[in-house]
Design a protein around this motif. Sequence first.
Motif, mmCIF file in Angstrom:
data_model
loop_
_atom_site.group_PDB
_atom_site.id
_atom_site.type_symbol
_atom_site.label_atom_id
_atom_site.label_comp_id
_atom_site.label_asym_id
_atom_site.label_seq_id
_atom_site.Cartn_x
_atom_site.Cartn_y
_atom_site.Cartn_z
ATOM 1 N N GLU A 58 0.843 -1.193 0.000
ATOM 2 C CA GLU A 58 0.000 0.000 0.000
ATOM 3 C C GLU A 58 0.880 1.245 0.000
ATOM 4 N N TYR A 59 0.309 2.343 -0.478
ATOM 5 C CA TYR A 59 1.063 3.575 -0.745
ATOM 6 C C TYR A 59 1.985 3.974 0.414
ATOM 7 N N ALA A 60 1.422 4.151 1.605
ATOM 8 C CA ALA A 60 2.222 4.614 2.750
ATOM 9 C C ALA A 60 3.227 3.546 3.172
ATOM 10 N N ASP A 61 2.792 2.284 3.203
ATOM 11 C CA ASP A 61 3.682 1.194 3.614
ATOM 12 C C ASP A 61 4.877 1.075 2.658
ATOM 13 N N HIS A 62 4.618 1.250 1.364
ATOM 14 C CA HIS A 62 5.693 1.170 0.383
ATOM 15 C C HIS A 62 6.762 2.217 0.660
ATOM 16 N N HIS A 63 6.352 3.457 0.833
ATOM 17 C CA HIS A 63 7.337 4.526 1.001
ATOM 18 C C HIS A 63 8.054 4.429 2.347
ATOM 19 N N THR A 64 7.357 3.925 3.362
ATOM 20 C CA THR A 64 8.019 3.683 4.643
ATOM 21 C C THR A 64 9.092 2.613 4.497
ATOM 22 N N ALA A 65 8.757 1.536 3.780
ATOM 23 C CA ALA A 65 9.712 0.447 3.565
ATOM 24 C C ALA A 65 10.916 0.915 2.755
ATOM 25 N N MET A 66 10.673 1.760 1.751
ATOM 26 C CA MET A 66 11.775 2.244 0.929
ATOM 27 C C MET A 66 12.652 3.240 1.696
ATOM 28 N N THR A 67 12.045 4.018 2.569
ATOM 29 C CA THR A 67 12.823 4.926 3.412
ATOM 30 C C THR A 67 13.781 4.136 4.298
ATOM 31 N N THR A 68 13.263 3.064 4.891
ATOM 32 C CA THR A 68 14.087 2.211 5.750
ATOM 33 C C THR A 68 15.175 1.515 4.944
ATOM 34 N N ALA A 69 14.811 1.024 3.752
ATOM 35 C CA ALA A 69 15.776 0.317 2.908
ATOM 36 C C ALA A 69 16.937 1.220 2.515
ATOM 37 N N LEU A 70 16.636 2.458 2.165
ATOM 38 C CA LEU A 70 17.697 3.391 1.787
ATOM 39 C C LEU A 70 18.569 3.768 2.985
#
Length: 413
Positions: A58-70
């Motif tokens: 989902e939109y928010a979960d995706h960007h949270t996961a990518m923030t953590t990954a980076l």
Amino acid sequence: MKKIALLVVCAVSWHSVMAQKTTITVAAFPAVDEIVKASLQEWQKQNPNVEVKVVGREYADHHTAMTTALATSTGLPDVMTIEYGYLGRFAQSGGLEDLDKSPYKLSQHASKMVPYAMAQGRSASHGQVAIPTDIGPGAMFYRHDLLAKAKVKESDLTQSWESFVESGLKIKQSTGAHLVAHARDVKDIVIRTGIPAGEGVYFDAQGKSVIESSPRFKRGFEIAQKIRAQGLDGKINAWSNEWGESLKRGTVTVQMMGAWLGGHLQNWLAPNTSGLWRSTALPERIATSWGGTFYAIPKKAVHKDLAWSLVQHLTLNSRQQQMAFEKFNAFPALIDAQNGEFFNQPVSFLGGQKARLEWKQTASQIKPTMVFKNDSVAEEIVNAELDLVLNKNKPIDQALKDAHRLVQRRASR
């Protein structure tokens, strides 16, 4: 016999190696994940030994996961999708490839893309960190039946913000419907009007807040306050269940968003209202954008060559871009893809309007606006201060002064 056996073993081993597939990962949010999946059959004809794993969140979960990954350099995909609202933050992370550099050399394709979207994917310190795939030219969707009942013309909505508000009074008196879902929607457009080259919505070229000094913000707050004071907004937040119901039932007359909203209205928000909606330019014919999707390649991605091959297919292939628009309402960032016959077809949901041609014209007029790391923080603070103006009668000048101070403090950390 031993030689023959050895040859057989070698041949089997060779075929086994050749049969092994390389797996690349694409991280995406709805409906970009579906667009990527729909594109794979064509791309994999040229890359038969590559398996593409699409991780959809989902939109928010995706960007949270990518923030953590980076931040941690773990769980990084080979291709990362980024929505415009997060672009400034991700661009400044330093974790994304500069696509202008070798072997990507995106600059040789830059003229093929909508200029303002290419500019959004560019960072002054990190280069061209993302390539746009779809854009959201701003449009005003309105209920034609409500305007007809109130004897209000489309031009009354678009001529000026003053006539827009006056039209709202007539519509409410005649139909009982609100003009807009939330007064905040109007503020969001006004503050995106007349932004100087090299600046963003909230920050100048040096990253300093312009919230208190720019007249865009005061005017946006004033018009929003007028709309609230005259009872012309429903105090309804976008994407809430109440918002969806208001669009279905015709209790809200106008919704201003990206052109993609037309597809959402037709397919799932208000499919029972076909023929009742129309699309036109924003008030004062403002040319601005709502959102947009970008692809990026993390510096620590494992399969950058394959990632770039897939990204080019998704963004620089005209047929692919047209397919994404026709099936998923993803307005193409590739200019050549905006010349298909699909753009000339009437939209039955919008009463037979050839609305896509106007969206295309709007897209061509949008000026580049820079993105900054703290854009999302600034947006939250400005919205909080606007709520105090609308709900607690806080003086506008004081609200803007406080917003500027808070944003500047956060940006200087």
